[in-house]
Design a protein around this motif. Structure first.
Motif: not given
Lengths: 470, 169
Positions: B106, B110-112
């Motif tokens: 991550v 907060g994005a994977i």
């Protein structure tokens, strides 16, 4: 005789029935296929439902269970005893459902997203619940919720509609869907006998007979300093209240291409270096892990080729280069160590430093529970029986406990710690064993250390790892 | 009476002959759907086993793919129940090179994201950190050929994916 009579009468009645039937047979002949159709269709659909619909329900149940397991483990890994951990854990719950890489967990042959609605089919994720004890966590109806400072178990429940194909043609399945649920609990495990990828600052137990805290006090800010001999002249740093000497345990790895200073930096920055996976797991683990009960030497004392790091006299003004390297790693948790001239001598520091992200919260706290970062500043260190001052002295690992590094502003950058401090000082708050460790084993796993217990090591307290409980 | 019965029997046989092929196609189709469902779930469980095995290993070189011994051992464990590939395979025709093990983490927003193969990524062999999530996919799919009489059905590629967090037991 009675029986035979009875049989005879039944036979005769059968005969008369069959006669009657045969008389009317010509009229029925054309309707047999309609009859068959009317009777067979629901039966067939019911049977096909068993193969097609029940099979799919079974699959969907399995897919949801896997998804719930991943969500619960993802959430539980964030529970580190801070007040804000519930929020980060709730966010982490949904990471495995993030569709941006097209490999998220889905259901119904991977066609439907979990937590989304699709036509008549909807699925929902209940807000994850957090508990401090396992009995409450595994009870789906428990309301004995815990706050962030005590939560250690995450409970996830999912509900999703499964489509019905053949059973929807029967009166039972007119909704054309049925609800399938999944439930998972993940959380901290039992204390680990072997902890891997942790930090190398070994401290001595203040009270070896205290099985829970080894005589340390939760939320006490200690000045950790590199152990020294003679009259102790080390001063406290900042607002810390007690001194705590540490030594570096030998984890020099002769099998890697990394130079010694790089190894030290990386251990300080992110814990013991995980070695390339190969078939010789035991040798790897001996260098990347610590086991309770194992005998350890000071850095350079185990005969693997590291430079000896024995404590010097307390009144010496020179800092130990090995300690400086490792403290540069600690500094990388706050800021880029390339900003410090003390760290410039580490081989390829400009490259290796980029691998370590800073903590998202670098503030100074007196109370650990208000910390809101990503856990970079939490260190899991081995607690030994007594610190040694010679290369040949042996220390026994009693257990593992965690410290939270607090900033003592560097004179050059105003951030983090000062690696060039002559006593290798930095401050850290004792936090017990609140956060789960990344890797570890319940047994010592070390064949090469005969002194290490082969099975469970008999500890009752200490950090665990994230495991699935249900 | 006998003539009557014979003709009734004959029409039933005739009707049955009409129905039987349709019934057969239905039954076979049903069986094939069940087989595909079962195979899909079996592969999904195999992927989960691989993902969990890899997620609990140390020092995995995700950039090496199947050349990494831990990843290969995980794939063998999923496929045969043994890390050295000595057991009988659970799904015929499924091989370790069909799987792809992806390391992800991550990012700050907060994005994977997929891990890169350098020092800033998850390549521990050159100094990168450990990943946070492991996903196992079958990029080109596992082909299943449904066998239904009188019908030609194309092969169906099964592409289950599993994602689990890194670390734990």
């Amino acid at each position: 005789m009675d029986t035979r009579n009875h049989n005879n009468s039944r036979r005769s009645s059968n005969r008369s029935r069959s006669l009657r039937r045969r008389e009317t047979a010509p009229e029925l002949r054309g309707t047999v296929s309609i009859e068959l159709l009317v009777i067979m269709v629901p039966v067939l659909f019911g049977l096909m439902g068993f193969a097609v619909d029940l099979g799919r329900l079974y699959l969907i149940k399995g897919e949801l269970n896997q998804a719930a397991n991943a969500m619960a483990m993802s959430a539980a890994a964030q529970l580190n005893g801070t007040a804000g951990s519930l929020e980060t854990a709730a966010l982490a719950t949904n990471v495995t459902l993030d569709p941006s890489l097209n490999d998220e967990n889905r259901y119904n042959f991977g066609s439907l997203g979990i937590g989304q609605s699709n036509g008549i089919l909807s699925s929902s994720i209940a807000a994850p619940q957090f508990y401090s004890d396992l009995a409450s966590a595994t009870d789906p109806t428990s309301t004995n919720y815990a706050d962030g400072t005590t939560a250690q178990y995450a409970q996830v429940s999912l509900q999703a509609d499964a489509p019905l194909l053949f059973w929807s043609l029967l009166s039972l399945g007119q909704a054309r869907k049925t609800s399938v649920g999944a439930f998972a609990v993940a959380g901290i495990s039992a204390p680990l006998c072997m902890v891997c990828s942790n930090e190398d600052f070994a401290v001595a137990a203040l009270d070896a007979s205290d099985p829970v805290n080894f005589g340390f006090t939760f939320n006490t800010k200690y000045t950790l300093y590199f152990d020294c001999t003679g009259t102790n002249t080390v001063a406290l740093l900042g607002d810390s209240t007690a001194l705590l000497p540490y030594v570096l345990i030998d984890r020099y790895n002769p099998n890697t291409s990394l130079a010694e200073d790089q190894q030290l930096f990386r251990i300080g920055a992110g814990g013991l270096i995980p070695l390339p996976s190969n078939t010789n797991g035991t040798a790897n683990r001996a260098l990347a892990c610590y086991a309770v009960g194992a005998l350890e030497y000071l850095w350079g004392g185990a005969g693997t080729g590291g430079t000896a790091t024995t404590p010097a006299a307390c009144n010496s003004a020179a800092s130990n280069p090995r300690v400086v390297d490792m403290l540069c790693g600690v500094y990388s948790r706050f800021d880029d160590p390339n900003n410090l001239s003390a760290c410039a001598s580490i081989t390829d520091i400009t490259d290796i430093a980029t691998g370590y992200a800073f903590d998202t919260d670098t503030n100074d706290y007196d109370d650990y529970t208000v910390y809101g970062g990503n856990g970079r500043r939490i260190m899991t260190v081995p607690i030994v029986d007594a610190l040694q001052t010679t290369s040949t002295g042996q220390m026994t690992v009693l257990g593992f406990r965690q410290f939270f590094v607090t900033p003592t502003p560097n004179p050059n950058t105003g951030l983090g710690n000062d690696p060039s401090d002559s006593h290798g000082r930095f401050t850290a708050i004792y936090i017990g064993s609140v956060a789960p460790v990344k890797q570890g084993y319940f047994t010592s796993q070390l064949n090469s250390f005969p002194s290490a217990p082969a099975a469970a090591c008999g500890i009752t307290s200490g950090p665990g790892k994230v495991v699935l409980h249900q | 009476m006998r003539r009557n019965g014979t003709s009734e029997r004959g029409s039933t046989i005739f009707e049955a002959a009409l129905w039987l092929p349709i019934l057969l196609v239905f039954l076979m189709g049903m069986e094939q759907v069940a087989k595909i469902t079962y195979t899909y779930y079996a592969i999904k469980k195999i992927e989960y086993t691989i993902a969990r095995y890899v997620a609990t290993q140390q020092g995995v070189n995700f950039c090496a793919g199947n050349a990494d011994p831990s990843i290969l051992a995980g794939e063998y464990l999923g496929l045969t129940g043994t890390t050295d590939n000595s057991g009988a395979p659970f799904v015929q025709g499924l091989t370790f090179d069909m799987f792809q093990v992806n390391a992800e983490r991550v990012n700050a927003t907060g994005a994977i994201t997929a891990c890169s193969c350098d020092i800033t990524g998850c390549d521990e062999s050159v100094g990168g950190g450990s990943p946070q999530y492991i996903s196992v996919t079958i990029p080109s799919g596992f082909p299943v050929q449904p066998i239904i009489p009188f019908l030609t059905v194309q092969t169906i590629p099964l592409v289950p994916t599993v994602k689990v967090p890194y670390a734990g037991t």
